[in-house]
Design an enzyme around this catalytic site. Structure first.
Site, PDB file in Angstrom:
ATOM      1  N   ARG A  98       0.822  -1.217   0.000  1.00 45.81           N
ATOM      2  CA  ARG A  98       0.000   0.000   0.000  1.00 45.81           C
ATOM      3  C   ARG A  98       0.852   1.262   0.000  1.00 45.81           C
ATOM      4  O   ARG A  98       0.480   2.253  -0.621  1.00 45.81           O
ATOM      5  CB  ARG A  98      -0.930   0.005   1.207  1.00 45.81           C
ATOM      6  N   LYS A 255     -22.020 -18.044   1.494  1.00 46.23           N
ATOM      7  CA  LYS A 255     -23.452 -17.809   1.681  1.00 46.23           C
ATOM      8  C   LYS A 255     -24.033 -16.889   0.621  1.00 46.23           C
ATOM      9  O   LYS A 255     -23.436 -15.884   0.261  1.00 46.23           O
ATOM     10  CB  LYS A 255     -23.709 -17.204   3.066  1.00 46.23           C
ATOM     11  N   GLY A 408     -10.479 -11.105  -1.011  1.00 49.43           N
ATOM     12  CA  GLY A 408      -9.291 -11.738  -0.446  1.00 49.43           C
ATOM     13  C   GLY A 408      -8.973 -13.115  -0.964  1.00 49.43           C
ATOM     14  O   GLY A 408      -7.861 -13.386  -1.417  1.00 49.43           O
ATOM     15  N   GLY A 431     -13.883  -4.067   0.418  1.00 47.44           N
ATOM     16  CA  GLY A 431     -15.226  -3.602   0.756  1.00 47.44           C
ATOM     17  C   GLY A 431     -15.801  -2.703  -0.306  1.00 47.44           C
ATOM     18  O   GLY A 431     -16.964  -2.827  -0.693  1.00 47.44           O
TER      19      GLY A 431
END
Length: 455
Positions: A98, A255, A408, A431
Protein backbone atom coordinates in the site's frame (compact mmCIF):
# COMPACT_ATOMS: atom_id res chain seq x y z
CA UNK A 1 -10.92 -1.55 5.13
CA UNK A 2 -10.46 -1.54 8.87
CA UNK A 3 -7.84 -4.08 9.81
CA UNK A 4 -4.26 -3.23 8.84
CA UNK A 5 -3.77 -6.26 6.65
CA UNK A 6 -1.52 -6.67 3.67
CA UNK A 7 -2.80 -5.79 0.22
CA UNK A 8 -0.58 -8.46 -1.28
CA UNK A 9 -2.60 -11.25 -2.90
CA UNK A 10 -0.30 -13.81 -1.27
CA UNK A 11 -1.26 -12.53 2.17
CA UNK A 12 -4.97 -12.15 1.46
CA UNK A 13 -7.28 -13.75 3.97
CA UNK A 14 -10.90 -14.80 3.78
CA UNK A 15 -13.33 -14.17 0.95
CA UNK A 16 -14.97 -10.78 1.06
CA UNK A 17 -11.81 -9.27 2.44
CA UNK A 18 -10.02 -6.63 0.47
CA UNK A 19 -6.76 -7.42 -1.25
CA UNK A 20 -4.60 -8.59 1.57
CA UNK A 21 -7.37 -9.26 4.01
CA UNK A 22 -9.04 -5.92 4.55
CA UNK A 23 -11.84 -6.32 7.02
CA UNK A 24 -14.99 -7.67 5.49
CA UNK A 25 -17.88 -5.19 5.63
CA UNK A 26 -21.25 -6.31 6.94
CA UNK A 27 -23.31 -6.47 3.74
CA UNK A 28 -26.67 -4.78 3.67
CA UNK A 29 -28.80 -7.73 2.62
CA UNK A 30 -31.86 -6.48 0.76
CA UNK A 31 -33.84 -9.73 0.86
CA UNK A 32 -34.90 -11.29 4.11
CA UNK A 33 -36.45 -14.62 4.98
CA UNK A 34 -39.88 -13.12 5.59
CA UNK A 35 -40.02 -11.44 2.17
CA UNK A 36 -42.19 -12.96 -0.53
CA UNK A 37 -40.64 -13.74 -3.93
CA UNK A 38 -42.23 -10.58 -5.29
CA UNK A 39 -40.25 -8.59 -2.72
CA UNK A 40 -37.04 -10.20 -3.94
CA UNK A 41 -37.89 -9.16 -7.45
CA UNK A 42 -38.66 -5.62 -6.29
CA UNK A 43 -35.35 -5.39 -4.44
CA UNK A 44 -33.59 -6.79 -7.50
CA UNK A 45 -35.00 -3.95 -9.60
CA UNK A 46 -33.74 -1.43 -7.06
CA UNK A 47 -30.27 -2.98 -7.15
CA UNK A 48 -30.27 -2.82 -10.95
CA UNK A 49 -31.13 0.86 -10.86
CA UNK A 50 -28.28 1.54 -8.44
CA UNK A 51 -25.80 -0.35 -10.61
CA UNK A 52 -26.95 1.58 -13.67
CA UNK A 53 -26.54 4.85 -11.77
CA UNK A 54 -23.02 3.96 -10.65
CA UNK A 55 -21.74 2.63 -13.92
CA UNK A 56 -22.87 5.52 -16.06
CA UNK A 57 -20.03 7.69 -17.30
CA UNK A 58 -18.35 9.13 -14.22
CA UNK A 59 -17.40 12.78 -14.45
CA UNK A 60 -14.69 13.59 -11.93
CA UNK A 61 -11.64 15.81 -11.85
CA UNK A 62 -8.36 13.91 -12.11
CA UNK A 63 -5.22 15.08 -10.35
CA UNK A 64 -3.09 14.03 -13.32
CA UNK A 65 -4.98 16.52 -15.51
CA UNK A 66 -4.53 19.34 -13.00
CA UNK A 67 -0.79 18.64 -12.86
CA UNK A 68 -0.51 18.52 -16.64
CA UNK A 69 -2.22 21.90 -16.82
CA UNK A 70 0.20 23.40 -14.29
CA UNK A 71 -2.60 23.98 -11.78
CA UNK A 72 -0.79 22.23 -8.91
CA UNK A 73 2.32 24.46 -8.96
CA UNK A 74 2.85 26.22 -5.62
CA UNK A 75 -0.46 24.81 -4.39
CA UNK A 76 -1.05 23.04 -1.09
CA UNK A 77 -2.07 19.49 -2.01
CA UNK A 78 -3.71 17.20 0.57
CA UNK A 79 -3.59 13.51 -0.44
CA UNK A 80 -5.78 10.95 1.32
CA UNK A 81 -3.90 7.68 0.75
CA UNK A 82 -4.50 4.17 2.05
CA UNK A 83 -1.41 3.33 4.10
CA UNK A 84 -3.13 0.83 6.39
CA UNK A 85 -0.29 -1.71 6.32
CA UNK A 86 0.25 -4.83 8.45
CA UNK A 87 2.79 -4.70 11.27
CA UNK A 88 4.32 -7.25 13.60
CA UNK A 89 4.15 -7.01 17.40
CA UNK A 90 7.19 -4.76 17.41
CA UNK A 91 5.53 -2.33 15.02
CA UNK A 92 7.64 -3.30 12.00
CA UNK A 93 5.88 -3.19 8.64
CA UNK A 94 5.57 -6.72 7.28
CA UNK A 95 4.17 -5.87 3.83
CA UNK A 96 4.47 -2.47 2.14
CA UNK A 97 2.36 -2.78 -1.02
CA UNK A 98 0.00 0.00 0.00
CA UNK A 99 2.84 2.40 0.70
CA UNK A 100 4.39 1.63 -2.68
CA UNK A 101 1.00 2.11 -4.33
CA UNK A 102 0.75 5.61 -2.83
CA UNK A 103 4.07 6.80 -4.26
CA UNK A 104 2.90 7.71 -7.81
CA UNK A 105 0.42 10.31 -6.52
CA UNK A 106 3.00 11.80 -4.17
CA UNK A 107 5.66 11.96 -6.87
CA UNK A 108 3.14 13.46 -9.28
CA UNK A 109 2.40 16.24 -6.79
CA UNK A 110 6.08 16.90 -6.03
CA UNK A 111 7.02 16.94 -9.71
CA UNK A 112 4.21 19.44 -10.29
CA UNK A 113 5.76 21.82 -7.74
CA UNK A 114 3.16 21.37 -5.01
CA UNK A 115 3.47 21.52 -1.23
CA UNK A 116 2.37 18.01 -0.35
CA UNK A 117 0.52 16.67 2.69
CA UNK A 118 -0.37 12.98 2.92
CA UNK A 119 -2.49 11.19 5.49
CA UNK A 120 -4.12 7.83 6.11
CA UNK A 121 -5.72 5.78 8.82
CA UNK A 122 -3.84 2.90 10.43
CA UNK A 123 -5.71 0.27 12.40
CA UNK A 124 -8.59 1.22 14.65
CA UNK A 125 -7.43 3.95 17.03
CA UNK A 126 -9.72 5.65 19.53
CA UNK A 127 -10.40 9.22 18.45
CA UNK A 128 -8.58 11.72 20.62
CA UNK A 129 -6.46 9.08 22.37
CA UNK A 130 -2.98 8.70 20.90
CA UNK A 131 -1.15 5.42 21.48
CA UNK A 132 2.31 4.69 20.03
CA UNK A 133 1.01 1.67 18.14
CA UNK A 134 -1.41 3.93 16.24
CA UNK A 135 1.36 6.13 14.87
CA UNK A 136 2.26 6.39 11.19
CA UNK A 137 5.95 6.72 12.16
CA UNK A 138 6.94 3.36 10.58
CA UNK A 139 5.05 4.39 7.43
CA UNK A 140 6.91 7.72 7.29
CA UNK A 141 10.21 5.87 7.53
CA UNK A 142 9.34 3.47 4.71
CA UNK A 143 7.88 6.24 2.57
CA UNK A 144 11.12 8.23 2.96
CA UNK A 145 13.10 5.22 1.77
CA UNK A 146 10.90 4.82 -1.29
CA UNK A 147 10.95 8.51 -2.17
CA UNK A 148 14.63 8.96 -1.39
CA UNK A 149 13.95 12.03 0.74
CA UNK A 150 12.91 13.03 4.25
CA UNK A 151 9.23 12.64 5.08
CA UNK A 152 8.60 14.46 8.39
CA UNK A 153 5.70 13.13 10.47
CA UNK A 154 3.39 15.88 11.73
CA UNK A 155 1.17 15.37 14.78
CA UNK A 156 -1.74 17.59 15.89
CA UNK A 157 -2.02 18.95 12.38
CA UNK A 158 -5.68 19.92 12.07
CA UNK A 159 -5.14 23.59 12.96
CA UNK A 160 -2.20 24.16 10.63
CA UNK A 161 0.66 22.54 8.69
CA UNK A 162 3.94 24.10 7.61
CA UNK A 163 5.04 22.69 4.26
CA UNK A 164 6.67 24.42 1.29
CA UNK A 165 6.41 23.69 -2.44
CA UNK A 166 8.63 20.74 -3.30
CA UNK A 167 8.31 19.30 0.21
CA UNK A 168 6.18 16.42 1.52
CA UNK A 169 4.98 15.72 5.05
CA UNK A 170 3.00 12.81 6.45
CA UNK A 171 0.13 13.83 8.72
CA UNK A 172 -0.39 11.54 11.70
CA UNK A 173 -3.16 8.90 11.69
CA UNK A 174 -6.30 10.72 10.58
CA UNK A 175 -8.57 8.53 12.69
CA UNK A 176 -7.04 10.03 15.81
CA UNK A 177 -8.90 13.25 15.03
CA UNK A 178 -12.17 13.63 16.93
CA UNK A 179 -15.02 13.63 14.42
CA UNK A 180 -13.21 11.74 11.61
CA UNK A 181 -15.37 8.59 11.60
CA UNK A 182 -18.66 10.50 11.83
CA UNK A 183 -17.55 13.15 9.33
CA UNK A 184 -18.13 16.12 11.62
CA UNK A 185 -18.42 19.33 9.61
CA UNK A 186 -16.20 21.39 11.92
CA UNK A 187 -13.31 18.95 11.42
CA UNK A 188 -13.96 18.68 7.67
CA UNK A 189 -13.84 22.46 7.25
CA UNK A 190 -10.59 22.73 9.22
CA UNK A 191 -8.94 20.07 7.08
CA UNK A 192 -10.21 21.65 3.88
CA UNK A 193 -8.68 24.96 4.96
CA UNK A 194 -5.25 23.32 4.96
CA UNK A 195 -5.21 22.82 1.20
CA UNK A 196 -5.88 24.24 -2.24
CA UNK A 197 -6.39 20.82 -3.81
CA UNK A 198 -7.74 17.67 -2.14
CA UNK A 199 -6.73 14.37 -3.77
CA UNK A 200 -8.51 11.14 -2.87
CA UNK A 201 -6.24 8.24 -3.78
CA UNK A 202 -7.66 5.64 -1.38
CA UNK A 203 -10.13 3.36 -3.15
CA UNK A 204 -10.08 1.01 -0.16
CA UNK A 205 -11.95 3.63 1.88
CA UNK A 206 -14.17 4.94 -0.93
CA UNK A 207 -17.24 3.33 0.63
CA UNK A 208 -16.75 5.27 3.86
CA UNK A 209 -18.21 8.77 4.29
CA UNK A 210 -15.59 10.00 6.75
CA UNK A 211 -13.83 13.29 7.32
CA UNK A 212 -10.83 12.60 5.08
CA UNK A 213 -12.79 10.69 2.42
CA UNK A 214 -15.92 12.82 2.10
CA UNK A 215 -16.08 15.89 4.34
CA UNK A 216 -12.84 17.49 3.20
CA UNK A 217 -13.89 16.91 -0.41
CA UNK A 218 -17.04 18.94 0.25
CA UNK A 219 -15.20 22.03 1.39
CA UNK A 220 -11.75 22.02 -0.27
CA UNK A 221 -11.35 24.57 -3.09
CA UNK A 222 -10.73 21.69 -5.55
CA UNK A 223 -11.45 17.98 -5.01
CA UNK A 224 -10.15 15.32 -7.41
CA UNK A 225 -9.15 11.68 -7.83
CA UNK A 226 -5.54 10.52 -7.61
CA UNK A 227 -3.98 8.06 -10.07
CA UNK A 228 -4.80 4.94 -8.03
CA UNK A 229 -8.44 5.89 -7.53
CA UNK A 230 -8.69 6.91 -11.19
CA UNK A 231 -7.36 3.51 -12.28
CA UNK A 232 -10.03 1.74 -10.19
CA UNK A 233 -12.75 3.91 -11.72
CA UNK A 234 -11.48 3.21 -15.22
CA UNK A 235 -11.31 -0.55 -14.64
CA UNK A 236 -14.77 -0.74 -13.07
CA UNK A 237 -16.24 1.39 -15.86
CA UNK A 238 -14.61 -0.81 -18.49
CA UNK A 239 -15.93 -3.97 -16.83
CA UNK A 240 -19.44 -2.85 -15.85
CA UNK A 241 -20.47 0.26 -17.78
CA UNK A 242 -18.90 -0.41 -21.15
CA UNK A 243 -18.16 -4.15 -21.23
CA UNK A 244 -17.15 -6.15 -24.24
CA UNK A 245 -19.65 -8.98 -24.62
CA UNK A 246 -20.14 -11.66 -23.52
CA UNK A 247 -19.83 -10.38 -19.94
CA UNK A 248 -19.23 -13.19 -17.45
CA UNK A 249 -19.26 -12.78 -13.68
CA UNK A 250 -18.02 -15.30 -11.14
CA UNK A 251 -19.57 -14.77 -7.72
CA UNK A 252 -18.64 -17.31 -5.08
CA UNK A 253 -18.57 -17.55 -1.32
CA UNK A 254 -20.03 -19.49 1.52
CA UNK A 255 -23.45 -17.81 1.68
CA UNK A 256 -25.97 -16.36 -0.74
CA UNK A 257 -27.08 -13.91 1.96
CA UNK A 258 -23.72 -12.12 2.03
CA UNK A 259 -23.66 -11.60 -1.74
CA UNK A 260 -27.34 -11.55 -2.64
CA UNK A 261 -27.35 -7.89 -3.67
CA UNK A 262 -24.31 -8.54 -5.88
CA UNK A 263 -26.13 -11.42 -7.57
CA UNK A 264 -29.26 -9.30 -8.00
CA UNK A 265 -27.33 -6.35 -9.42
CA UNK A 266 -25.42 -8.47 -11.92
CA UNK A 267 -28.44 -10.54 -13.00
CA UNK A 268 -29.63 -7.73 -15.26
CA UNK A 269 -26.20 -7.02 -16.71
CA UNK A 270 -24.14 -10.14 -17.31
CA UNK A 271 -24.47 -12.84 -19.95
CA UNK A 272 -23.17 -15.60 -17.66
CA UNK A 273 -23.44 -15.56 -13.87
CA UNK A 274 -21.20 -18.33 -12.56
CA UNK A 275 -21.83 -19.17 -8.91
CA UNK A 276 -19.52 -21.20 -6.70
CA UNK A 277 -18.97 -22.43 -3.16
CA UNK A 278 -21.90 -22.50 -0.79
CA UNK A 279 -23.71 -20.08 -3.08
CA UNK A 280 -23.70 -22.71 -5.85
CA UNK A 281 -25.15 -25.28 -3.44
CA UNK A 282 -28.14 -23.03 -2.78
CA UNK A 283 -28.66 -22.54 -6.53
CA UNK A 284 -28.40 -26.32 -7.09
CA UNK A 285 -31.05 -26.83 -4.42
CA UNK A 286 -33.21 -24.21 -6.13
CA UNK A 287 -32.80 -26.15 -9.38
CA UNK A 288 -34.10 -29.31 -7.70
CA UNK A 289 -30.76 -31.07 -7.29
CA UNK A 290 -29.69 -32.97 -4.15
CA UNK A 291 -26.86 -31.41 -2.14
CA UNK A 292 -26.56 -33.80 0.82
CA UNK A 293 -25.20 -32.11 3.93
CA UNK A 294 -23.50 -29.33 1.96
CA UNK A 295 -23.52 -25.74 3.16
CA UNK A 296 -26.62 -23.98 1.78
CA UNK A 297 -29.40 -21.56 2.71
CA UNK A 298 -32.78 -23.17 2.04
CA UNK A 299 -34.60 -20.03 3.19
CA UNK A 300 -33.13 -18.13 0.24
CA UNK A 301 -34.31 -20.52 -2.47
CA UNK A 302 -36.88 -18.01 -3.74
CA UNK A 303 -34.18 -15.36 -4.05
CA UNK A 304 -31.98 -17.77 -6.01
CA UNK A 305 -34.90 -18.69 -8.26
CA UNK A 306 -35.60 -14.99 -8.87
CA UNK A 307 -32.01 -14.45 -9.98
CA UNK A 308 -32.17 -17.45 -12.32
CA UNK A 309 -35.52 -16.27 -13.72
CA UNK A 310 -34.15 -12.77 -14.35
CA UNK A 311 -31.19 -14.22 -16.22
CA UNK A 312 -33.36 -16.61 -18.25
CA UNK A 313 -35.74 -13.81 -19.24
CA UNK A 314 -32.80 -12.05 -20.89
CA UNK A 315 -31.61 -15.17 -22.69
CA UNK A 316 -28.70 -15.44 -20.25
CA UNK A 317 -27.96 -18.18 -17.73
CA UNK A 318 -26.73 -19.21 -14.33
CA UNK A 319 -24.80 -22.40 -15.24
CA UNK A 320 -25.71 -25.09 -12.72
CA UNK A 321 -22.99 -27.73 -12.06
CA UNK A 322 -23.56 -31.06 -13.78
CA UNK A 323 -20.90 -32.81 -11.71
CA UNK A 324 -19.30 -32.10 -8.35
CA UNK A 325 -16.48 -33.26 -6.08
CA UNK A 326 -17.74 -34.52 -2.73
CA UNK A 327 -16.37 -35.79 0.58
CA UNK A 328 -17.88 -37.15 3.77
CA UNK A 329 -16.03 -34.64 5.97
CA UNK A 330 -14.57 -31.15 5.59
CA UNK A 331 -10.86 -31.90 5.80
CA UNK A 332 -7.75 -31.58 3.66
CA UNK A 333 -7.19 -35.35 3.76
CA UNK A 334 -10.82 -36.34 3.17
CA UNK A 335 -11.16 -38.77 0.24
CA UNK A 336 -12.57 -36.90 -2.77
CA UNK A 337 -15.14 -38.44 -5.10
CA UNK A 338 -16.40 -37.05 -8.41
CA UNK A 339 -20.16 -37.53 -8.83
CA UNK A 340 -22.86 -36.46 -11.23
CA UNK A 341 -24.84 -33.62 -9.64
CA UNK A 342 -27.91 -35.86 -9.61
CA UNK A 343 -26.12 -38.57 -7.61
CA UNK A 344 -25.19 -36.65 -4.46
CA UNK A 345 -26.20 -38.64 -1.36
CA UNK A 346 -27.43 -37.45 2.03
CA UNK A 347 -24.03 -37.81 3.70
CA UNK A 348 -22.06 -36.02 0.93
CA UNK A 349 -20.52 -32.56 1.23
CA UNK A 350 -19.95 -30.72 -2.06
CA UNK A 351 -16.50 -29.08 -1.87
CA UNK A 352 -15.78 -28.30 -5.53
CA UNK A 353 -17.28 -28.32 -9.01
CA UNK A 354 -16.53 -31.44 -11.04
CA UNK A 355 -14.14 -31.69 -14.01
CA UNK A 356 -16.96 -31.70 -16.59
CA UNK A 357 -18.45 -28.49 -15.13
CA UNK A 358 -15.01 -26.90 -14.77
CA UNK A 359 -14.20 -27.61 -18.42
CA UNK A 360 -17.55 -26.19 -19.57
CA UNK A 361 -17.12 -23.00 -17.53
CA UNK A 362 -13.50 -22.64 -18.64
CA UNK A 363 -14.61 -22.77 -22.28
CA UNK A 364 -17.18 -20.05 -21.64
CA UNK A 365 -14.60 -17.83 -19.94
CA UNK A 366 -12.12 -18.27 -22.79
CA UNK A 367 -14.74 -16.94 -25.20
CA UNK A 368 -15.87 -14.06 -22.94
CA UNK A 369 -15.28 -10.40 -23.71
CA UNK A 370 -15.22 -9.25 -20.07
CA UNK A 371 -14.82 -11.20 -16.81
CA UNK A 372 -15.58 -10.03 -13.26
CA UNK A 373 -14.23 -12.45 -10.65
CA UNK A 374 -15.13 -12.47 -6.97
CA UNK A 375 -14.54 -15.75 -5.19
CA UNK A 376 -13.07 -19.25 -5.75
CA UNK A 377 -15.54 -21.95 -6.79
CA UNK A 378 -14.35 -24.61 -4.36
CA UNK A 379 -12.22 -25.22 -1.28
CA UNK A 380 -9.04 -24.45 -3.22
CA UNK A 381 -6.93 -24.48 -0.05
CA UNK A 382 -7.31 -28.29 -0.06
CA UNK A 383 -5.45 -29.95 -2.96
CA UNK A 384 -8.21 -32.50 -3.54
CA UNK A 385 -10.78 -29.74 -4.04
CA UNK A 386 -8.81 -27.08 -5.91
CA UNK A 387 -9.29 -28.24 -9.49
CA UNK A 388 -12.37 -26.12 -10.20
CA UNK A 389 -10.76 -22.89 -9.03
CA UNK A 390 -7.49 -23.77 -10.76
CA UNK A 391 -9.30 -24.40 -14.06
CA UNK A 392 -11.22 -21.13 -13.71
CA UNK A 393 -8.00 -19.23 -12.95
CA UNK A 394 -6.17 -20.74 -15.91
CA UNK A 395 -9.11 -20.01 -18.23
CA UNK A 396 -9.14 -16.37 -17.15
CA UNK A 397 -5.39 -16.19 -17.73
CA UNK A 398 -5.77 -17.62 -21.23
CA UNK A 399 -8.87 -15.62 -22.14
CA UNK A 400 -8.50 -12.53 -24.35
CA UNK A 401 -11.21 -10.92 -22.18
CA UNK A 402 -10.61 -7.88 -20.00
CA UNK A 403 -10.74 -9.25 -16.45
CA UNK A 404 -11.12 -7.56 -13.09
CA UNK A 405 -10.77 -9.42 -9.79
CA UNK A 406 -11.34 -8.50 -6.16
CA UNK A 407 -11.79 -10.10 -2.77
CA UNK A 408 -9.29 -11.74 -0.45
CA UNK A 409 -9.70 -15.39 -1.41
CA UNK A 410 -9.84 -14.46 -5.07
CA UNK A 411 -6.48 -12.74 -4.86
CA UNK A 412 -5.03 -15.61 -2.85
CA UNK A 413 -6.08 -17.93 -5.68
CA UNK A 414 -4.55 -15.59 -8.27
CA UNK A 415 -1.27 -15.67 -6.34
CA UNK A 416 -1.39 -19.45 -5.85
CA UNK A 417 -1.76 -20.09 -9.58
CA UNK A 418 0.64 -17.32 -10.61
CA UNK A 419 -1.68 -15.45 -12.96
CA UNK A 420 -1.24 -11.91 -11.59
CA UNK A 421 0.09 -10.62 -14.90
CA UNK A 422 -2.73 -12.22 -16.88
CA UNK A 423 -5.54 -10.57 -14.92
CA UNK A 424 -6.51 -7.24 -16.47
CA UNK A 425 -6.99 -5.41 -13.17
CA UNK A 426 -6.76 -6.47 -9.53
CA UNK A 427 -8.89 -4.23 -7.34
CA UNK A 428 -7.22 -2.62 -4.34
CA UNK A 429 -10.34 -2.26 -2.21
CA UNK A 430 -12.27 -5.26 -0.96
CA UNK A 431 -15.23 -3.60 0.76
CA UNK A 432 -15.44 -0.88 -1.86
CA UNK A 433 -15.16 -3.40 -4.72
CA UNK A 434 -17.98 -5.50 -3.29
CA UNK A 435 -20.21 -2.45 -2.82
CA UNK A 436 -19.68 -1.46 -6.45
CA UNK A 437 -20.75 -4.97 -7.51
CA UNK A 438 -23.77 -4.63 -5.22
CA UNK A 439 -24.80 -1.56 -7.17
CA UNK A 440 -24.07 0.97 -4.48
CA UNK A 441 -22.83 4.46 -5.27
CA UNK A 442 -19.67 4.92 -3.21
CA UNK A 443 -19.62 8.11 -1.09
CA UNK A 444 -16.14 9.11 -2.25
CA UNK A 445 -17.21 8.87 -5.90
CA UNK A 446 -20.46 10.69 -5.22
CA UNK A 447 -18.80 13.75 -3.67
CA UNK A 448 -16.09 13.93 -6.34
CA UNK A 449 -18.77 13.90 -9.02
CA UNK A 450 -20.70 16.64 -7.23
CA UNK A 451 -17.63 18.81 -6.97
CA UNK A 452 -16.72 18.25 -10.62
CA UNK A 453 -20.24 19.37 -11.52
CA UNK A 454 -19.72 22.59 -9.57
CA UNK A 455 -21.84 21.67 -6.56
Amino acid sequence: PESPSAPSPSLASREGDAPGGLAKPVPRVLWRRQDAPSAAVTKMAAARALLSLYTSAMNILRFSDLCAQGKARNQRVFIRADLNVPQDDAGNITEDTRIRASIPAIRMALDAGAAVMVTSHLGRPTEGEFKPEDSLAPVAKRMAELLGRDVPLVANWVDGVQVAPGQVVLLENCRLNVGEKKNKEELARKMAALCDIFVNDAFGTAHRAEGTTYGIAQFAPIACAGPLLSAEIDALTKALAQPQRPLAAIVAGSKVSTKLTILQSLADKVDQLIVGGGIANTFMLAAGLPIGKSLAEPDLLDAAKAVMAAMKARGAEVPIPTDVVVAKTFAADAPATVKAATDVTEDDMILDIGPETAARLAAQLKSAGTIVWNGPVGVFEFAAFENGTKQIAQAIAESPAFSIAGGGDTLAAIAKYGIEKQVGYISTGGGAFLEVLEGKTLPAFEILEKRAAGN
